[in-house]
Design an enzyme around this catalytic site. Structure first.
Site, short mmCIF file in Angstrom:
data_model
loop_
_atom_site.label_atom_id
_atom_site.label_comp_id
_atom_site.label_asym_id
_atom_site.label_seq_id
_atom_site.Cartn_x
_atom_site.Cartn_y
_atom_site.Cartn_z
N LYS A 119 0.70 -1.27 -0.03
CA LYS A 119 -0.08 -0.03 -0.16
C LYS A 119 0.81 1.24 -0.15
O LYS A 119 0.38 2.19 -0.61
CB LYS A 119 -0.98 0.18 1.12
CG LYS A 119 -2.19 -0.34 0.80
CD LYS A 119 -2.55 -1.49 0.04
CE LYS A 119 -2.28 -2.83 0.70
NZ LYS A 119 -2.40 -4.07 -0.22
N GLU A 459 -7.35 -9.44 1.78
CA GLU A 459 -7.05 -9.98 0.66
C GLU A 459 -7.19 -11.70 1.14
O GLU A 459 -6.87 -11.98 2.43
CB GLU A 459 -5.35 -10.02 0.62
CG GLU A 459 -5.09 -8.79 -0.02
CD GLU A 459 -3.56 -8.44 -0.22
OE1 GLU A 459 -3.36 -7.68 -1.06
OE2 GLU A 459 -2.87 -9.15 0.60
N SER A 485 -3.72 -11.20 -2.98
CA SER A 485 -2.46 -10.71 -2.79
C SER A 485 -1.83 -10.99 -4.31
O SER A 485 -2.19 -11.94 -4.78
CB SER A 485 -1.60 -11.62 -1.73
OG SER A 485 -0.56 -11.56 -1.97
#
Ligand code: FES
Length: 571
Positions: A119, A459, A485
């Site tokens: 992120k 995820e 992911s």
């Protein structure tokens, strides 16, 4: 017009109290925000502080002043499969906001963003596009891979990454490898710091930063260090030095991020990520970055750009190699050179070197000029032909869209038709997989884990790893309104929009329904009539989130603001 930093330079009493010399500060050539999401909590961003300190030193030598701005750094590896996984995607926008706030509040003229874990990598480009301050991205580096002595991992050589460890853990649970072998994996898989070491989300986003032109060439793939006790890798140090020089060139030439992050540059980045087999998260993040840059990229446009691109980089999760193996032969520029030569990239776009992409790639060796290697394949003989990586699908289960990740594989029968097993949480799904309840031919449906339902769209990687570790990766599909992911591979559909928590038709699916995934037609359907779906949805009520979303919390704001995955989960 005065530079923003004039306000900082004039704040003599404040500067003195903070340890700056006011007279020296007045002569500073540029005040540079060093946007640094540092934490000592995990390997992905734990080198960010020392890189930030190095940048301050380098800027001082150049007559500038670096001002460090912090932000949270969420590690997916530490949060996936736990109750706090919903903080990961949310943090992307929070990090971008932190950097914007710090930059303006400290009166910065320019910005160097140190990226890192997924992120923070995605968030790196957002404040640059948003503020349009002179700037670029610097990558703290990826994890060096390891090697082990037993199969099926030994034959990969020194290319063992966190994906192998995660799949090894699932394999140990089912007795496919021993506890001692798992320990050997644990000890060897990551000798030091760095992001997950192959074409997972962090390296997907570093590749985006480089291929969009906002990071210096060869900057997306370097190892973070030599081992956990060593200093940062020499290549990181060299990139930091070169980045400071590049920043001053950008200021001199008046080249700003939005001069670089044009629509054509986005097309280059999407093309490169497809050629390298990048993560599905790229869809969310490209949409979010494009919005900040004012570039009209849509999910359909990403599909159109990606579907003509063959898969040519032989990296995990679809291939055997680690990111640092690509680095050793020249990194992302090697891939981009092959793409440019074959007409897949726009060579005339500007980059942070102050030169065009074609100029940057001019001296990069072609594949024929490189010593023999198996890491980057020619466009004419790809690992997989175009249209076999990620596709955007629609259908009666995903009226807006969803993304299918095949990572170069093809479905034997052209489609996957299976029987639904429906779960409303990741934990319940995990229990069923571990209990051996999931049989070949099943389509696992994990819903109410979207941007609102999660909240924060966690995820489902632990589930996909379990499926792989149990040898079910090719016989079981998993569809979800959550996300995956970059480590995830198999027959996977995520980002189903609208999500269940907002009344998307995935909420209507029941155990035993037939679900059909058709990659050629690009459809995801449940074999139910429209009337039957409408009848089932009549009784639908939005889930009660009060137990998970505290009033006034980050998630409380997020669920009110967030758009669907179809629009990048922007807030
Ligand atoms: Fe940080 Fe994978 S957990 S990059």
């Amino acid at each position: 017009m005065q530079d923003s930093s004039t306000y900082w330079k004039k704040s003599r009493v404040e500067l003195r109290a903070a340890g700056f010399e006011p007279d020296k500060a007045a002569n500073t050539s540029a005040v540079v925000t060093i946007a640094a999401a540092y934490t000592n909590a995990h390997r992905c961003n734990n080198r960010v502080r020392s890189i930030g300190d190095l940048l301050v030193e380098l800027l001082t030598e150049r007559g500038g002043q670096g001002l460090i701005v912090g932000a949270p750094a969420v590690s997916d590896a530490l949060t996936q499969g736990t109750p706090t996984a919903g903080y990961s995607l949310v943090s992307r926008d929070v990090v971008a906001d932190c950097f914007e706030i710090g930059h303006y509040a400290h009166h910065g003229d320019a910005m160097i963003v140190i990226s890192g874990c997924d992120k923070t990598g995605a968030a790196a480009l957002m404040p640059l596009a948003r503020t349009n301050a002179f700037g670029l991205v610097l990558y703290p580096g990826t994890s060096s891979p390891g090697k082990v002595s037993f199969e099926p991992f030994a034959s990969k050589g020194t290319n063992i990454t966190i994906m192998d460890y995660a799949e090894g853990r699932a394999a140990q649970e089912t007795g496919r490898i021993s506890a001692d072998q798992l320990l050997e994996l644990e000890r060897n898989v990551m000798p030091g710091s760095g992001t997950c070491g192959a074409m997972f989300t962090a390296n997907t986003m570093s590749t985006v930063a480089e291929s969009i032109g906002m990071m210096l060439p060869h900057g997306a793939s370097h190892p973070a260090d030599y081992d956990a006790k060593s200093d940062m890798h020499a290549d990181v140090r060299a990139q930091a030095k070169a980045s400071v020089e590049a920043l001053y060139r950008l200021i001199e030439k008046n080249i700003r991020p939005r001069d670089i992050m044009t629509e054509r540059a986005f097309e280059n980045a999407i093309t490169t990520v497809y050629a390298m087999g990048g993560s599905t998260n790229m869809y969310l993040h490209m949409l979010a970055i494009a919005r900040q840059a004012g570039v009209p990229i849509t999910i359909e446009r990403i599909q159109q750009i990606g579907e003509r691109v063959p898969l040519i980089a032989n990296l995990q999760p679809h291939g055997p190699f680690a990111m640092t193996s690509l680095h050793a032969i020249g990194g992302v520029p090697v891939v981009m050179k092959e793409l440019l030569r074959n007409g897949f990239l726009h060579g005339d776009v500007m980059t942070v070197t102050g030169k065009t992409l074609a100029e940057n790639l001019a001296n990069v060796p072609t594949l024929e000029q490189l010593p023999k290697q198996d890491i980057v394949f020619p466009v004419g003989k790809p690992i997989a032909p175009a249209n076999n990586h990620i596709s955007v699908l629609k259908g009666n289960l995903a009226p807006e869209s969803c993304v299918l990740k095949l990572s170069g594989k093809t479905l034997d029968k052209g489609e996957f038709r299976g029987t639904a097993r429906v779960f409303d949480s990741e934990a319940d799904t995990m229990k069923a997989i571990r209990a051996g309840e999931i049989k070949p031919g099943t389509v696992i449906v994990v819903r109410n884990v979207g941007p609102v339902g999660g909240p924060g769209m966690p995820e489902m990687v632990m589930l996909t790893i379990q499926l792989q570790g149990r040898g079910l990766g090719e016989d079981v599909a998993l569809i979800t309104d959550g996300r995956f992911s970059g480590v995830s591979h198999g027959i996977l559909i995520g980002h189903i929009s609208p999500e269940a928590a907002r009344g998307g038709p995935i909420a209507a699916v029941r155990d035993g329904d037939t679900i059909v995934i058709d990659p050629k037609a690009r459809t995801l359907n449940v074999a139910l009539s429209e009337d039957e779906i409408a009848r089932r949805m009549k009784d639908w009520r939005a889930p009660d989130l009060s137990a998970r979303v505290r009033p006034g919390s980050v998630h409380d704001k997020y669920v009110k603001l967030v758009s669907s995955a179809h629009y990048g989960c922007v807030v």
